[in-house]
Enzyme design. Structure first.
Site, PDB file in Angstrom:
ATOM      1  N   GLU A   1       0.844  -1.210   0.000  1.00 38.69           N
ATOM      2  CA  GLU A   1       0.000   0.000   0.000  1.00 38.69           C
ATOM      3  C   GLU A   1       0.871   1.248   0.000  1.00 38.69           C
ATOM      4  O   GLU A   1       0.629   2.203  -0.749  1.00 38.69           O
ATOM      5  CB  GLU A   1      -0.917  -0.010   1.217  1.00 38.69           C
ATOM      6  CG  GLU A   1      -1.749   1.249   1.385  1.00 38.69           C
ATOM      7  CD  GLU A   1      -1.956   1.638   2.832  1.00 38.69           C
ATOM      8  OE1 GLU A   1      -1.670   2.799   3.185  1.00 38.69           O
ATOM      9  OE2 GLU A   1      -2.387   0.764   3.613  1.00 38.69           O
ATOM     10  N   HIS A   2       1.917   1.253   0.819  1.00 42.54           N
ATOM     11  CA  HIS A   2       2.846   2.385   0.847  1.00 42.54           C
ATOM     12  C   HIS A   2       3.589   2.515  -0.482  1.00 42.54           C
ATOM     13  O   HIS A   2       3.777   3.618  -0.998  1.00 42.54           O
ATOM     14  CB  HIS A   2       3.866   2.202   1.976  1.00 42.54           C
ATOM     15  CG  HIS A   2       3.352   2.591   3.326  1.00 42.54           C
ATOM     16  ND1 HIS A   2       3.902   3.616   4.061  1.00 42.54           N
ATOM     17  CD2 HIS A   2       2.322   2.103   4.068  1.00 42.54           C
ATOM     18  CE1 HIS A   2       3.248   3.736   5.211  1.00 42.54           C
ATOM     19  NE2 HIS A   2       2.286   2.820   5.241  1.00 42.54           N
TER      20      HIS A   2
ATOM     21  N   GLU B   1       6.192   3.078  11.763  1.00 38.23           N
ATOM     22  CA  GLU B   1       4.752   3.118  12.019  1.00 38.23           C
ATOM     23  C   GLU B   1       4.366   2.068  13.057  1.00 38.23           C
ATOM     24  O   GLU B   1       3.544   2.326  13.938  1.00 38.23           O
ATOM     25  CB  GLU B   1       3.996   2.873  10.714  1.00 38.23           C
ATOM     26  CG  GLU B   1       2.487   3.009  10.841  1.00 38.23           C
ATOM     27  CD  GLU B   1       1.761   2.867   9.519  1.00 38.23           C
ATOM     28  OE1 GLU B   1       0.572   2.499   9.539  1.00 38.23           O
ATOM     29  OE2 GLU B   1       2.392   3.117   8.462  1.00 38.23           O
TER      30      GLU B   1
END
Length: 446
Positions: free
Chosen positions: A71-72, A148
């Protein structure tokens, strides 16, 4: 006068179908991509979303976190866009964009002026098939997702305990693996791991395009055909056949100790059925049961444990039914200072037993139904809420009909349905009980 207006609002909500004004059109492109158009012409804005029927629970063993990692990486470069140019282009056109990963899906979105929709579709279709990555991208973004995890998980004792509880609840299913991934596997994620996931799941026949806002179906169809319709499907895409759980036949427990814990609490998760296509009645009853038990100051657990017995500072009950596979129903009690976790758990057990043995307040049930109906109607004011509601459902096996029938299914729930749902879920042998505590507390020393 205020009482009259409140009464009239209640009557309006009670007699108005929640989906009455939702103009939804859906069709499928020749390459298998599903397209859903939700018209809302009140403002010249549009929400463009591409949902992939793939999330962290679709990962192969050993590469946990690769769905979120990818996704990143989708914000890196393509054949036509430099790294970071996608989001910069959205911002330059007055919009905003982002993405998110769940167990069951990964979604990308842009909220822009309606006349910018074509540009958004063009860029989104481009990165569906033309992503270009190198080792530098991998190293940089891998550090980002690890940081994160540090911020969201490693720095939170509660998040760390929830990971452990999920792992204890799901011994075989991938719901027992954190979406963000296990740290030791995240540190080893490679370019090939990301590309393997990308080439397997990022294809038009595994995607749903949801466009909500000031648009017309024929216009969206023309754009979708132009930009997505020319993309090749993945002919080797396999059905979503995940490992399933063996029957849970005994209660499971854990004590999670962390010196940073300032407020110990007890929480329990029970295995619970999810919303299923054409059969949402049990999920609807569980939704209302969660509100009855822990949905606010007037909930049963709150009144019993916080106001009557004065042994808790917080109580809650939660159910997330939009899930591809078996989900959970959760209950939490945070005791006041001086009340041990064992005492809190005993009180929680007694309160649940008393709830199941007592008459359910029909007036309270009707108030909850009214609140749910109101929130669903108000959510129509947001094109983001509309697009998210349909996207989540369609990527977890539900249909458009299921989405539109859900409000009425909730309203049809009876007292008997709620009691039956409680009897189904409150099975100690299908539960995990967790204590979050500090090593210096009384519970931590046992």
């Amino acid at each position: 006068m205020l009482r009259f207006l409140t009464l009239m609002l209640g009557l309006t909500l009670a007699t108005s179908p929640v989906h009455a004004f939702e103009q939804v059109t859906d069709f499928q492109l020749d390459n298998g991509m599903q397209v859903v158009v939700i018209e809302d012409h009140r403002a010249p804005v549009v929400m463009n979303m591409v949902w992939y029927r793939a999330g962290s629970a679709d990962e192969q063993p050993g590469v946990s976190g690769v769905a979120h990692f990818l996704e990143h990486l989708l914000f890196k470069g393509t054949d036509t866009l430099e790294s970071g140019e996608f989001s910069a282009t959205v911002a330059a056109n007055g919009g905003r964009d982002n993405a998110f990963t769940s167990y069951d899906y990964t979604a990308y979105f842009q909220r822009v002026a309606a006349d910018r929709l074509e540009l958004m579709m063009k860029m989104e279709a481009d990165r569906m098939v033309n992503l270009r990555l190198d080792e530098a991208d991998i190293l940089t973004e891998r550090d980002v997702i690890i940081e994160e995890r540090n911020q969201r998980t490693e720095n939170s004792p509660g998040a760390l305990m929830r990971e452990q509880m999920d792992g204890v609840q799901y011994l075989n299913h991938r719901y027992g693996v954190p979406i963000i991934g296990w740290r030791h596997e995240m540190e080893q994620l490679s370019l090939q791991d990301a590309l393997d996931y990308y080439t397997t799941y990022y294809a038009p026949n595994n995607a749903v395009l949801v466009v909500a806002g000031d648009v017309y179906p024929d216009d969206v169809r023309a754009l979708a055909e132009t930009y997505f319709g020319v993309l090749p499907p993945n002919p080797d895409l396999e059905p979503r056949d995940r490992p399933q759980e063996p029957p849970q036949t005994t209660p499971r427990r854990l004590v999670f100790e962390d010196a940073r814990v300032a407020q110990p609490y007890v929480t329990r998760s029970y295995l619970a059925p999810e919303r299923n296509p054409g059969d949402q009645s049990t999920a609807a009853a569980l939704t209302i049961l969660a509100e009855l038990l822990g949905g606010g100051t007037t909930s049963f657990l709150n009144e019993r444990l916080q106001f009557d017995q004065k042994l808790a500072v917080y109580t809650g009950a939660f159910y997330r039914g939009t899930s591809l596979d078996t989900t959970s129903f959760n209950v939490t009690v945070v005791p006041i200072q001086g009340v041990s976790l064992q005492e809190a758990e005993d009180a929680m057990d007694q309160a649940l037993a008393d709830f199941m043995a007592s008459e359910i307040d029909e007036a309270h049930v009707e108030r909850i139904k009214m609140q749910l109906r109101a929130s669903q109607i108000y959510a129509r004011d947001s094109v983001e809420s509309l697009a998210n509601r349909y996207g989540r459902a369609l990527t977890t096996s539900l249909t458009i009909a299921d989405v539109q029938e859900w409000p009425d299914v909730l309203q049809a729930v009876t007292i008997e349905d709620i009691r039956a749902a409680g009897e189904l879920v409150f099975n100690e042998r299908q539960s995990v009980t967790g204590w979050l505590t500090s090593p210096t507390s009384e519970e931590g020393s046992q």
